[in-house]
Design an enzyme around this catalytic site. Structure first.
Site, PDB file in Angstrom:
ATOM      1  N   THR A 378       0.837  -1.186   0.000  1.00 56.30           N
ATOM      2  CA  THR A 378       0.000   0.000   0.000  1.00 56.30           C
ATOM      3  C   THR A 378       0.879   1.245   0.000  1.00 56.30           C
ATOM      4  OG1 THR A 378      -1.606  -1.232   1.281  1.00 56.30           O
ATOM      5  CG2 THR A 378      -1.838   1.142   1.311  1.00 56.30           C
ATOM      6  N   THR A 396      -3.517   0.787  -3.291  1.00 56.01           N
ATOM      7  CA  THR A 396      -2.813  -0.466  -3.011  1.00 56.01           C
ATOM      8  C   THR A 396      -2.959  -1.499  -4.116  1.00 56.01           C
ATOM      9  OG1 THR A 396      -2.573  -2.204  -1.336  1.00 56.01           O
ATOM     10  CG2 THR A 396      -4.808  -1.463  -1.812  1.00 56.01           C
ATOM     11  N   LEU A 397      -1.978  -2.409  -4.154  1.00 53.18           N
ATOM     12  CA  LEU A 397      -2.078  -3.667  -4.883  1.00 53.18           C
ATOM     13  C   LEU A 397      -2.236  -4.823  -3.902  1.00 53.18           C
ATOM     14  CD1 LEU A 397       0.766  -3.117  -7.513  1.00 53.18           C
ATOM     15  CD2 LEU A 397      -1.669  -3.320  -8.031  1.00 53.18           C
ATOM     16  N   GLU A 417      -5.920  -8.465  -4.272  1.00 55.88           N
ATOM     17  CA  GLU A 417      -6.834  -8.023  -3.229  1.00 55.88           C
ATOM     18  C   GLU A 417      -7.854  -9.075  -2.817  1.00 55.88           C
ATOM     19  OE1 GLU A 417      -6.609  -5.636  -1.406  1.00 55.88           O
ATOM     20  OE2 GLU A 417      -5.392  -4.137  -2.418  1.00 55.88           O
TER      21      GLU A 417
END
Length: 567
Positions: A378, A396-397, A417
């Site tokens: 993030t 984020t990823l 996610e």
């Protein structure tokens, strides 16, 4: 040498904390003051991009959009167009609003998609094609621009296109991150092509890093807006990559995605008002609950990071995270008893079992009794413009470089996610969080998040723009930065660099930063029954503080390579 430098930087921050007076208003090398506007991000070039947009007459939302796309180029492990995030805005006219561009589960997703022969297989939600939710960043940036932007959208994407086309010189940390994950990149064709050097040796500090395909993807977004990502060439490339890697995302998923405007959660403490990203952010409810539980205690008299202070705050964290696990999820899918969770009477009851001399056992702490029928990797950035508009964005990823799958032909990483859902009740996710049925996987549902962008006002004037990176540690890092300033009157550099501690209910461990606690404090905490665990760092926060005279301090966290820029 760079490792020694970064270690020294953090140790020096501890020196400042303990040897500069708490009332000081001085500056440190990672806390800089500006008269008009400031941008603080996790990467220096992105901060410069945001500052230039502001100097060209753009507002804070314009700068945030430009920073988001720039970070997708210069911070590929976390900055992104293949993930999602949250934005909180406090406008100069007093408006407070939040934008949810969190990822969604694909339409073909189901609660058992990570089970094989009845057994939970964690790697399926963490790497590869099944790990990704439908990306929300591009729709979110277009939506924010449509409502609050002032400069042409195309102009806001152009700096990122230039960075991708012409390239930039890798910092030591950027090179090390790429090298560290090289083995995982080699599992995927696109990731190998883009992020393994042609000379097939390690990336080196100072090496030129160019991303031609990403530049073309960004150009399509600049030219066509939302359609440049969710339709046409980019959408075709994305869906093909996902399905080749065994995923289930479709063109319909992309076409149907929509970011959502929501009302921030408001909390009040010591004369400050906090406007925090609401669910599916769990940070808003958790931070507001913790502050409510702390209201009746004299925190300053306890002393910063004393055993009594750490014990008390830890016990509030423990209870808030227990509630998080049970009650919170996507508000469009589950009934969250928000009003009751934030009620003073409820939080008073939560503290009835608090013992100032003894730690609670997490396996004996459950969610509170609420009568329903009655009613990561993030990155965070903070911006305030010359008119007083403030924006806090966390994006984020999830894991570093997300699912490790880069889209061939498009040049960007996809998120992982889906691991933020409750893949299997009772099983921890990659951050060790135990989650409940409220966060179970459902088609088009948003997964619960710890991202907690926050804007703090006092007497209707912005005083802090807060947020952090670091999975569930985001919540506690954001809380610490607020308390350090509000309770202990720390100057900006001290507030962001002060040693932190973290407890998330499960696992039942009180984490502290190395060198952050004295031997005596640790001894007293163990005597109270806390199980201690040390950590390299507990979140990375890039923060803005504004003093009563209106001077704006950009405070970059010394735990990372972040930077402030402004004028």
């Amino acid at each position: 040498m760079p490792l020694i430098y970064r270690f020294s930087r953090f140790v020096f921050s501890l020196f400042l904390l303990f040897f500069l007076p708490l009332e000081s208003s001085g500056q440190t090398s990672w806390s800089k003051s500006y008269e008009h506007a400031v941008v603080v991000t996790a990467e220096e070039q992105a901060s410069q991009v945001g500052s230039k947009i502001l100097q060209q007459g753009g507002n804070a939302v314009d700068a945030a959009i430009a920073v988001q796309f720039a970070l997708a180029v210069t911070l590929p492990r976390a900055g992104n167009i293949g993930g999602g995030g949250f934005m909180v805005l406090h406008l100069s006219d007093g408006t407070n609003v939040a934008l949810d561009f969190r990822e969604q589960a694909p339409l073909e997703a189901d609660a058992d998609m990570y089970l094989r022969e009845g057994e939970y297989v964690p790697k399926l939600s963490r790497t590869g094609g099944l790990a990704s939710g439908v990306p929300g960043v591009v729709d979110g940036m277009v939506n924010a621009h449509r409502k609050y932007g002032s400069l042409p959208f195309k102009e806001l994407v152009e700096p990122a296109i230039e960075l991708a086309q012409q390239g930039y010189r890798l910092s030591y940390k950027q090179a090390q991150y790429l090298n560290h994950y090289a083995k995982q990149f080699r599992n995927y064709r696109g990731s190998t092509n883009y992020f393994i050097p042609e000379h097939n040796e390690d990336w080196q500090e100072g090496e030129l890093f160019q991303q031609a395909d990403l530049a073309r993807t960004l150009q399509r977004i600049a030219d066509h807006g939302r359609a440049g990502f969710y339709e046409g060439t980019t959408a075709d490339l994305l869906v093909r990559e996902i399905q080749q890697q065994g995923g289930i995302m479709s063109h319909k998923d992309l076409k149907n995605y929509k970011s959502v405007w929501r009302n921030p959660v408001k909390a009040s403490f010591m004369g400050y008002d906090l406007f925090i990203m609401p669910p599916p952010s769990s940070g808003s409810i958790a931070i507001a609950q913790i502050l409510e539980m702390l209201k009746s205690y004299e925190l300053r008299e306890m002393g910063f990071n004393s055993a009594a202070y750490i014990h008390l705050v830890t016990e509030t964290m423990r209870r808030a995270f227990a509630d998080r696990a049970h009650f919170l999820g996507d508000p469009d899918f589950v009934d969250i008893p928000q009003r009751k969770l934030l009620a003073p009477s409820y939080n008073e009851r939560r503290m009835e079992t608090f013992n100032p001399e003894k730690a609670s056992a997490s396996d004996q702490i459950n969610q509170g009794d609420i009568p329903f029928p009655e009613s990561s990797e993030t990155t965070h950035y903070s911006i305030i413009d010359q008119k007083g508009n403030a924006v806090a964005v966390t994006t984020t990823l999830n894991g570093s470089f997300g699912s490790k799958v880069a889209v061939s032909g498009a040049g960007f990483f996809l998120n992982n996610e889906m691991d933020d859902f409750t893949a299997e009740p009772g099983e921890p996710n990659m951050f060790g969080l135990i989650q409940g049925k409220a966060n179970a996987i459902e088609p088009a549902k948003r997964m619960l998040s710890s991202m907690s962008p926050t804007i703090v006002t006092k007497n209707d004037s912005t005083r802090m723009v807060l947020g952090a990176a670091g999975g569930p540690r985001i919540i506690t890092a954001t809380l610490h930065n607020f308390l350090n300033r509000a309770v202990f009157n720390m100057e900006p550099g001290q507030a962001v660099s002060a040693p932190r501690f973290h407890h998330q209910w499960m696992p039942d461990t009180l984490y502290y930063e190395q060198f952050g606690l004295s031997a005596d404090t640790k001894k007293q905490l163990k005597k109270r029954g806390h199980a201690l665990g040390s950590s390299d760092n507990l979140g990375r926060a890039h923060t803005i503080f504004i003093d009563e005279a209106g001077l704006k301090y950009g405070a970059a966290d010394p735990r990372s390579d972040g930077a402030a820029a402004g004028f």
